[in-house]
Scaffold this motif. Sequence first.
Motif, mmCIF file in Angstrom:
data_model
loop_
_atom_site.group_PDB
_atom_site.id
_atom_site.type_symbol
_atom_site.label_atom_id
_atom_site.label_comp_id
_atom_site.label_asym_id
_atom_site.label_seq_id
_atom_site.Cartn_x
_atom_site.Cartn_y
_atom_site.Cartn_z
ATOM 1 N N UNK A 131 42.115 33.308 40.862
ATOM 2 C CA UNK A 131 41.575 34.454 41.597
ATOM 3 C C UNK A 131 42.647 35.496 41.857
ATOM 4 N N UNK A 132 43.852 35.050 42.217
ATOM 5 C CA UNK A 132 44.928 36.005 42.492
ATOM 6 C C UNK A 132 45.311 36.780 41.247
ATOM 7 N N UNK A 133 45.445 36.090 40.117
ATOM 8 C CA UNK A 133 45.823 36.768 38.882
ATOM 9 C C UNK A 133 44.729 37.727 38.430
ATOM 10 N N UNK A 134 43.493 37.298 38.452
ATOM 11 C CA UNK A 134 42.408 38.185 38.023
ATOM 12 C C UNK A 134 42.298 39.398 38.939
ATOM 13 N N UNK A 135 42.554 39.198 40.229
ATOM 14 C CA UNK A 135 42.566 40.325 41.144
ATOM 15 C C UNK A 135 43.700 41.282 40.851
ATOM 16 N N UNK A 136 44.869 40.732 40.558
ATOM 17 C CA UNK A 136 46.023 41.553 40.219
ATOM 18 C C UNK A 136 45.756 42.386 38.969
ATOM 19 N N UNK A 137 45.179 41.762 37.950
ATOM 20 C CA UNK A 137 44.911 42.466 36.702
ATOM 21 C C UNK A 137 43.821 43.529 36.876
ATOM 22 N N UNK A 138 42.769 43.201 37.615
ATOM 23 C CA UNK A 138 41.689 44.174 37.800
ATOM 24 C C UNK A 138 42.145 45.371 38.625
#
Length: 320
Positions: free
Chosen positions: A5-12
């Motif tokens: 979740x943290x990585x996908x949030x960072x990328x988005x």
Amino acid sequence: MGIVARIDGLLSDGGAPGLHGLVVLRGGRVVLERYGAGEDFRLNQSLGHVVFDAGTPHDVRSVTKSVVALLYGIALAEGAVPEPGEKLLAQFPEYPDLVADPARAGITVEHVLTMTLGLEWDETAPYTSTENSEIAMEAAPDRHRYVLERPVVAEPGRQWVYCGGAAALLGRLIAKGTGRPLAEYAGERLFGPAGISAFEWMTGADGVEMAAAGLRLTPRDLAALGALVLDGGRGIVPGEWIAEMTRPRVRIGDDTDYGYQWYVGGGPRRWIAAHGNGGQRIYVAPERELVVAVTAGEYNAEQRSTAAVLRAVTEDVTTG
């Protein structure tokens, strides 16, 4: 919030625009794999805009140095290369004038492994200029002599100076000791057994593999090498060498030491890492059974994307 979740949030949110590839292993299992797009290079030659996927090789730059250290441990167990405590110039009888120089007599192979040779070296200039010692080395008629004849400026072992020439010397010792080109030896003794079936190792004008920064690998390949380090060599690299290679030997920052061509961090959460220009990383956190492999395109610039990704991945140990 877990890693995914943290990585996908960072990328988005656009927080890692330079990210090209990311693989995260936890307990030997892939918990995250992401790919991006951007300009890539083969050293200083632009490959244009590349859309990356699991099979796309990437320049890993100075991560190559850490791979060479793994190869040195394999060759050492085979008796093909000198022990770290042996005198360096004795391994290069082809340069009798340097062998006879008393100012260089105290340099050992270990000083090469730890980048504490005491020789003049400067890689602060851009990697497109011969003002940079590594680029000057590659432009020299004999790269190994170029390194070994640099002026003596300090007692060996006293000062860490980042030095691509050190990796070049290690590569030469491996090739000479095994009687095989570095890439051939690596393919048979390291990459193949580690499950890495395809790789590219660029060569200099002399046709010799560039041990300081010549490898092209995928993030999955980097993760496989990180897992090998985490697991004590997996019988491919001797476990004793992994322990020696990743032992802190010289302090280079407030919370960072250098081992044998690998960076080591202490404190309550020990980490081991290989670094490459542009944001290339292998990051290993043994106590958390965590391996992170990153490729990025922030060459010759602040590596913000990789730093952001590593912060997001290592914030805690959850995997959700």
